[in-house]
Design a protein around this motif. Structure first.
Motif, PDB file in Angstrom:
ATOM      1  N   CYS A  51      43.682  40.531  29.129  1.00 53.92           N
ATOM      2  CA  CYS A  51      44.249  41.146  30.403  1.00 53.92           C
ATOM      3  C   CYS A  51      46.021  40.574  30.039  1.00 53.92           C
ATOM      4  O   CYS A  51      46.179  39.856  29.016  1.00 53.92           O
ATOM      5  CB  CYS A  51      43.534  40.305  31.235  1.00 53.92           C
ATOM      6  N   GLY A  52      46.894  41.109  31.125  1.00 53.55           N
ATOM      7  CA  GLY A  52      47.830  40.315  31.647  1.00 53.55           C
ATOM      8  C   GLY A  52      47.901  38.959  32.148  1.00 53.55           C
ATOM      9  O   GLY A  52      46.862  38.965  32.776  1.00 53.55           O
ATOM     10  N   SER A  54      50.006  36.408  35.623  1.00 52.46           N
ATOM     11  CA  SER A  54      50.949  36.135  35.857  1.00 52.46           C
ATOM     12  C   SER A  54      51.510  34.725  34.744  1.00 52.46           C
ATOM     13  O   SER A  54      52.528  34.135  35.708  1.00 52.46           O
ATOM     14  CB  SER A  54      50.833  35.614  36.606  1.00 52.46           C
ATOM     15  N   ALA A  92      44.468  48.579  25.203  1.00 54.71           N
ATOM     16  CA  ALA A  92      45.860  48.008  24.759  1.00 54.71           C
ATOM     17  C   ALA A  92      45.806  46.930  25.535  1.00 54.71           C
ATOM     18  O   ALA A  92      44.842  46.876  26.523  1.00 54.71           O
ATOM     19  CB  ALA A  92      46.792  49.100  25.973  1.00 54.71           C
ATOM     20  N   GLY A  93      46.408  45.998  25.569  1.00 56.25           N
ATOM     21  CA  GLY A  93      46.853  44.496  26.185  1.00 56.25           C
ATOM     22  C   GLY A  93      47.257  44.666  27.736  1.00 56.25           C
ATOM     23  O   GLY A  93      48.058  45.576  27.581  1.00 56.25           O
ATOM     24  N   GLY A  94      47.186  44.442  28.835  1.00 55.73           N
ATOM     25  CA  GLY A  94      47.878  44.202  30.539  1.00 55.73           C
ATOM     26  C   GLY A  94      48.590  43.725  29.913  1.00 55.73           C
ATOM     27  O   GLY A  94      49.397  42.258  29.887  1.00 55.73           O
ATOM     28  N   ALA A  95      49.622  44.584  30.449  1.00 52.92           N
ATOM     29  CA  ALA A  95      50.836  44.087  31.401  1.00 52.92           C
ATOM     30  C   ALA A  95      50.539  42.288  32.035  1.00 52.92           C
ATOM     31  O   ALA A  95      49.942  42.417  32.617  1.00 52.92           O
ATOM     32  CB  ALA A  95      51.625  44.817  31.843  1.00 52.92           C
ATOM     33  N   SER A  96      51.965  41.682  31.919  1.00 54.00           N
ATOM     34  CA  SER A  96      51.730  40.766  32.910  1.00 54.00           C
ATOM     35  C   SER A  96      52.208  40.954  34.211  1.00 54.00           C
ATOM     36  O   SER A  96      52.733  41.366  34.688  1.00 54.00           O
ATOM     37  CB  SER A  96      53.371  39.788  32.309  1.00 54.00           C
ATOM     38  N   GLY A  97      51.153  40.365  35.577  1.00 59.74           N
ATOM     39  CA  GLY A  97      51.082  40.521  36.050  1.00 59.74           C
ATOM     40  C   GLY A  97      49.832  40.224  36.578  1.00 59.74           C
ATOM     41  O   GLY A  97      49.127  40.509  36.014  1.00 59.74           O
ATOM     42  N   ASN A 100      46.104  42.975  36.138  1.00 55.39           N
ATOM     43  CA  ASN A 100      46.105  43.650  34.893  1.00 55.39           C
ATOM     44  C   ASN A 100      45.808  43.556  33.558  1.00 55.39           C
ATOM     45  O   ASN A 100      46.195  43.085  32.647  1.00 55.39           O
ATOM     46  CB  ASN A 100      47.941  43.571  34.507  1.00 55.39           C
ATOM     47  N   GLY A 102      42.563  44.408  31.000  1.00 51.32           N
ATOM     48  CA  GLY A 102      43.454  45.117  29.452  1.00 51.32           C
ATOM     49  C   GLY A 102      42.353  46.563  29.149  1.00 51.32           C
ATOM     50  O   GLY A 102      41.257  45.983  29.955  1.00 51.32           O
ATOM     51  N   TYR A 130      41.698  40.418  34.407  1.00 49.48           N
ATOM     52  CA  TYR A 130      42.201  39.565  35.094  1.00 49.48           C
ATOM     53  C   TYR A 130      42.093  38.399  35.729  1.00 49.48           C
ATOM     54  O   TYR A 130      40.735  38.752  36.498  1.00 49.48           O
ATOM     55  CB  TYR A 130      43.223  40.237  35.826  1.00 49.48           C
TER      56      TYR A 130
END
Length: 135
Positions: A51-52, A54, A92-97, A100, A102, A130
């Motif tokens: 996951c992303g 923060s 795909a990995g989650g975006a930062s924030g 998000n 995975g 997340y």
């Protein structure tokens, strides 16, 4: 990932080929080699993406889960027989924030081209989730 091992019958001469072939990505057609009558297959599904985050530890999440592993042995094969080898992709990995997760990985499998019979299948891993900071 797939590993396919070719074996010969105990009563066949030593000149019959034995070996191993590894598939790491995509879809490939595998042809049973001359002299091979049985194979063993190991399949691993694509792993889940992390996951992303923060960057705050209270809201950090998890890594993705690993793909499943399965195996089988098949005998009575005919040289020249065709298999479709499909290797699962990682998530795909989650975006930062915030929020998000995975992405999940996809399955890997081998199908006999005649009749599209699935011979071995391994599921993909679940994507990381997340954290919500409530614990």
């Amino acid at each position: 990932m797939f590993t396919i091992l070719g074996r010969k019958r105990p009563d066949e001469p030593d000149a019959i080929p034995q070996g191993q072939q590894v598939f790491l990505t995509g879809t490939t057609v595998f042809t049973i080699p001359v002299g091979v009558t049985s194979v063993s297959m190991v399949a691993v599904g694509g792993g889940g993406g992390a996951c992303g985050s923060s960057g705050t530890s209270a809201f950090s999440g998890s890594g993705g889960g690993g793909g499943a592993l399965t195996y089988t042995s098949i005998s009575g094969l005919t040289p020249g027989e065709l298999f479709d080898v499909q290797v699962g992709a990682g998530g795909a990995g989650g975006a930062s924030g915030v929020g998000n997760n995975g992405g999940s990985g996809t399955f890997s499998r081998v199908l006999r081209q005649t009749g599209s019979v699935v011979l071995v299948r391994a599921g993909g891993g679940i994507g990381g989730v997340y954290g919500d900071g409530s614990s």
